[in-house]
Motif scaffolding. Sequence first.
Motif, PDB file in Angstrom:
ATOM      1  N   LEU B  96       0.793  -1.223   0.000  1.00 24.55           N
ATOM      2  CA  LEU B  96       0.000   0.000   0.000  1.00 24.55           C
ATOM      3  C   LEU B  96       0.829   1.279   0.000  1.00 24.55           C
ATOM      4  O   LEU B  96       0.529   2.216  -0.729  1.00 24.55           O
ATOM      5  CB  LEU B  96      -0.960   0.010   1.193  1.00 24.55           C
ATOM      6  CG  LEU B  96      -2.218  -0.829   0.995  1.00 24.55           C
ATOM      7  CD1 LEU B  96      -2.951  -0.973   2.313  1.00 24.55           C
ATOM      8  CD2 LEU B  96      -3.126  -0.202  -0.039  1.00 24.55           C
ATOM      9  N   VAL B  97       1.861   1.328   0.846  1.00 22.08           N
ATOM     10  CA  VAL B  97       2.618   2.583   0.923  1.00 22.08           C
ATOM     11  C   VAL B  97       3.249   2.942  -0.415  1.00 22.08           C
ATOM     12  O   VAL B  97       3.126   4.073  -0.873  1.00 22.08           O
ATOM     13  CB  VAL B  97       3.662   2.527   2.066  1.00 22.08           C
ATOM     14  CG1 VAL B  97       4.658   3.657   1.945  1.00 22.08           C
ATOM     15  CG2 VAL B  97       2.975   2.586   3.406  1.00 22.08           C
ATOM     16  N   PRO B  98       3.925   2.003  -1.096  1.00 21.98           N
ATOM     17  CA  PRO B  98       4.474   2.403  -2.393  1.00 21.98           C
ATOM     18  C   PRO B  98       3.495   2.313  -3.557  1.00 21.98           C
ATOM     19  O   PRO B  98       3.829   2.754  -4.654  1.00 21.98           O
ATOM     20  CB  PRO B  98       5.629   1.417  -2.609  1.00 21.98           C
ATOM     21  CG  PRO B  98       5.354   0.262  -1.755  1.00 21.98           C
ATOM     22  CD  PRO B  98       4.387   0.660  -0.709  1.00 21.98           C
ATOM     23  N   SER B  99       2.292   1.764  -3.360  1.00 20.75           N
ATOM     24  CA  SER B  99       1.490   1.376  -4.531  1.00 20.75           C
ATOM     25  C   SER B  99       1.329   2.486  -5.556  1.00 20.75           C
ATOM     26  O   SER B  99       1.908   2.438  -6.638  1.00 20.75           O
ATOM     27  CB  SER B  99       0.119   0.856  -4.110  1.00 20.75           C
ATOM     28  OG  SER B  99      -0.601   1.850  -3.413  1.00 20.75           O
ATOM     29  N   VAL B 100       0.542   3.516  -5.225  1.00 18.77           N
ATOM     30  CA  VAL B 100       0.360   4.546  -6.248  1.00 18.77           C
ATOM     31  C   VAL B 100       1.584   5.453  -6.387  1.00 18.77           C
ATOM     32  O   VAL B 100       2.029   5.720  -7.498  1.00 18.77           O
ATOM     33  CB  VAL B 100      -0.934   5.357  -6.000  1.00 18.77           C
ATOM     34  CG1 VAL B 100      -0.994   6.572  -6.884  1.00 18.77           C
ATOM     35  CG2 VAL B 100      -2.142   4.482  -6.247  1.00 18.77           C
ATOM     36  N   PRO B 101       2.183   5.941  -5.290  1.00 21.90           N
ATOM     37  CA  PRO B 101       3.307   6.861  -5.485  1.00 21.90           C
ATOM     38  C   PRO B 101       4.451   6.255  -6.285  1.00 21.90           C
ATOM     39  O   PRO B 101       4.972   6.889  -7.200  1.00 21.90           O
ATOM     40  CB  PRO B 101       3.766   7.177  -4.055  1.00 21.90           C
ATOM     41  CG  PRO B 101       2.649   6.818  -3.190  1.00 21.90           C
ATOM     42  CD  PRO B 101       1.883   5.745  -3.862  1.00 21.90           C
TER      43      PRO B 101
END
Lengths: 252, 555, 354
Positions: B96-101
């Motif tokens: 989740l933390v890296p998913s979109v960014p």
Amino acid sequence: MDSALATPHEHAAHEEHEHVVLPQHRHHFETEEQQREAGSFGMWLFLLTEIMFFGGMFFAYLLYRNWYYPAFAAASNQLSVPLGAFNTVVLITSGFCMALGVWASEVRKKGLLVLMLILTTFFGLVFLGVKTVEYHEKYEKHHIPGDRFSISMFTNPAAYPETKDEKPLAPDMAQKTQIFFFLYFAMTGMHALHMIIGIGLLAWLIKRANRGDFTEGYVAPIENFGLYWHFVDIVWLFLFPLLYLINRHPLH
Amino acid sequence: MSTTTIVSLPDQSTAKMPKRNYLNNEHGLLSWLLTGDHKRIAILYLISITFFFFIGGAFAGLIRLELLTPQSDLVAADTYNKFFTMHGIIMIFLFLVPSVPATLGNFLIPIMLGAKDLAFPKINLLSWYLYVIGGIFTMAALVLGGVDTGWTFTTPLSTHYLNTHVLTTATGIFIAGFASIFTGLNFIVTIHRMRAPGMTWFRMPLFVWSHYAASLLMVLGTPVLAIALVLVALERTLGIGVFDPSKGGDPLLFQHLFWFYSHPAVYIMILPGMGVISEVISTFSRKRVFGYTAVAFSSVAIALFGFFVWEHHMFIMGVSNYSALVFSLLTMLVAVPSAIKVFNWAFTLQKGSITFETPMLYAFAFIGLFTIGGLTGVFLGSLGMDIHLTETYFIVAHFHFVMVGGMLMAFLAGIHFWWPKMTGRMYPESLSKLSAVTSFIGFNLTFMPQFILGYMGMPRRYAAYPPEFQVLNVLSTAGATVLGVGFALPLLYLGWSLKYGAIAGNNPWQATGLEWQIQSPPLTENFIETPIMDHEAYDYEWLANKTKYEVTTVG
Amino acid sequence: MGISPVLWQFLTKWLHHSALFPAEASGISPYVDELYFFLLLMTIVGTTLVAIIVFGFSIRYRRAKNPVATQVEGSTLLEATWTIIPLAIFLLVFVWGALLYFRIYNPPTNAMNIYVVGKQWMWKAEHPGGQHEINALHIPTGQPIQLTMISQDVFHSFSIPDFRVKREVIPGRYSTVWFEPTVPGEYHLFCTQYCGTQHSGMIGTITVLTPEDYKKWLQQSTSGMSLSQNGERLFASMGCNACHSGNAAARGPNLAGVYGSKLTLADGGQVLVNDAYLRDAILNPSQHVTAGFAPIMPTYQGQISEDGLIDLVEYIKNLQSNYRVQQTLVTSASDQAAPTTPTQGTTTPEMVKP
């Protein structure tokens, strides 16, 4: 071709002037200035993250000093103010040399730059050397937190030459000195780790400076490393009074 | 007003793949592993996070399988504890933390700003390597026997009472945290310093605004997690008592340090997704987002307020009643900007010209599920209500609604929306719509029953439970099966589309934004000449005038 | 309440029998449920409103019906509306929840106190009369009950869903929760803070009895000494009576009647003597020195278990005179001196079995 929204020709012509491609120029930047500013901004942001990182330990320090003040004061008295003050002067000198190095790079004096970088490194190593001496002393006195930690110097200070004038602490408060020493080692240790990394970077910078990389107008690495080194310096300037100077009486 | 007809699908007969693009510019494994190109790094991230997503998803499946029966009969209790720990850690830190960014943000932000790359391409690559190394440490912990602290690493359990691979996992998360910090740092500098001429702050797409806000959180919050983990590691190895009450320490100190990051972390996770939704809703209504300024400021407001609510995870932990009051109030305040955004998106639809392609379906799912998830957050921010609901399945349902129903739907919306740009290919539309609907149904079936279970009192992290909770658990597991299918399908058809998908052309959605004015896939240097931004974001009138130039050309 | 009690009872009982809702078994449960139903209503209304807007606009303005979009910048009025109305509702929820919170976590003064010690992976309840229960708690209706809880190892959390209360059980400090049971029956007790392997096994049964049944249960299950009797024994065997003898020239302050009083400390501060204070004074005496006394009390950290501490605290709570203290002094002084202060080096832990 629609890859640009508008391409007035004057813009292209103006750009040709600045397209003197310097060796350090990265292609995704439009101008030298943009690259330099971005690099500097990035370093400041990175230092901000470092502040947050150290901040957690400062917060723990705040909390436990507030709760266990007598233990913190007694434990702080075990740190050597002369050595700490000497280290502070050493680090400030190191920072001064670094600042001179930045100036040398800007005025393109290669020899001076290399000398200043070497001096910065030298003073950094002196600092670490003194810290090693201090850590070793703590080891000898059984003040390293863990299984071998001893509170006898705090519960029975009269029995030791270094503490014969100190008041004894009750055993439960004396146990809390371990927390002080943990924070001491964690905070100065983390600081020392940052210094070691810095010295490693300095070695690389000295090598490149000797080649003349930073005296042809490319100041950014020296400048940005200077920022980092000054930050490490400032962290120490907070650590020294907080750790060494609790409840010291100047006329003692 | 424009009079040209607006085409929403590419003219397939004339679209051709551009001869030169970032994918075929250089060849060989090393050209990928040593790349500085933000687009290639985005693809590297996409592959790795997909890998970790399916591992985390497998753990979710195992959890739900165990919970089919009231007894702890499928696996031993210790093993179950490892399942939910690994599921949480992998899904949060490695997905989740890296998913979109790290995927869409990395790919699009330079292009959306008119830049050739991010400010620090080498640091971008380093960020990916740190992420992979962090992932390797976590997988190592898994393979060596697992870790069962829960993703929250609560002390003194994690420091003194477990002999699983806590240090390995903590190291992995520490390293992966730096990946996040460097990504955020890169974004902030790029957004400040590398906008094209004419691209003022208020002409940037809202996608960039939300990444800016998330980056502030990444840069300021993650280091505190790092120090919390360092202190846990030191206490575990050296035996000192910074969190141990018998030695004068305070276990609540860890809670404060941990949640000081972990609450902003949830906004790190959701803000980029919100940025995606802004872009998708705008494109498929053919309208500027309603209240652009309000949405932009709301993103920053969420980031700012998000730093001041962490104690709402600790209301029952013996904190002072008065501090609880303050944090509950702040929690209510942080809910407001999210509400503002939801209404702004909803009103973007008014007077629009709406179509319902797959990204739009996912966006609708986001709006509905995020609204429910966010409002259940208000339940939890309300002190008296939180006492009953905290640490139960209500919390599990709440965060899955916002993280999966919200964030994951947004991620899928973004992947589908920008897939043509990243790969030059279209995915099969009917299959993707089916997939979206399946996920939505599966999601609700999985997590709605959990709200009820939570109110009934079923605690979270339980391998065994009283028999009266079984029916709802079975429903939830059934839903999870459907959800799994819904998430597995995209992997299949998106992979298929790489070879067999229709050629997309530059702007299959007829969207505004600089990324849609260049070829698909883009050139390595993005733009041939630096663009000059002379119009507002989401300027569909400007776009309508531009259609006379081209729709599908080759590079 | 806002709705008729008959309707309310019907609703909650019907939901409970459908296995969709917990029982309402304590005085505070209906109030918590009331807030819950309001929040549910808020969620349903909010979600429906958003759904209507989204679906309504989607249908009305779909491409076939509206081929050309009209660009709209925004509306300050609408922004203000959907900022202020949600804010107002959330603030209402805040106030309501805060009031409820203070009610749940501030026990009345007449509450009967029961001690709970949580450890991996069981609950030990200790009634003042000496009854010990494992993973169970027998309590009467119609009486406010306060639980004073502590953990022996990691974080646990004591939760009774049907009472709508839970509180974290923390190592190193007491936490309290109170409730008043209203309906006899058996209810779930859960540990709701992940605590290791048998976290899901750390469950039990709360048995609520009518007051008469409760009295019968008390008589049947006395296990000999009450907590304070045990505490008295510890007080003597650990040598507390040597300094806290109650004599005028005693080295330690008089403890008779000290519980509940306001004490002035050596550093000038004032403190209310409650359970937490007493416990901490035994473990960290140098931070709790009464005014007029020297900081010579040794620490008992590592030498006494949480159960022992509870016994001592209960004893001091009920101590009204020093008569028996001095009696024990006489009997113990005849054959041995009171233990001296542990000095050099670290204290060697010796567990005193209560």
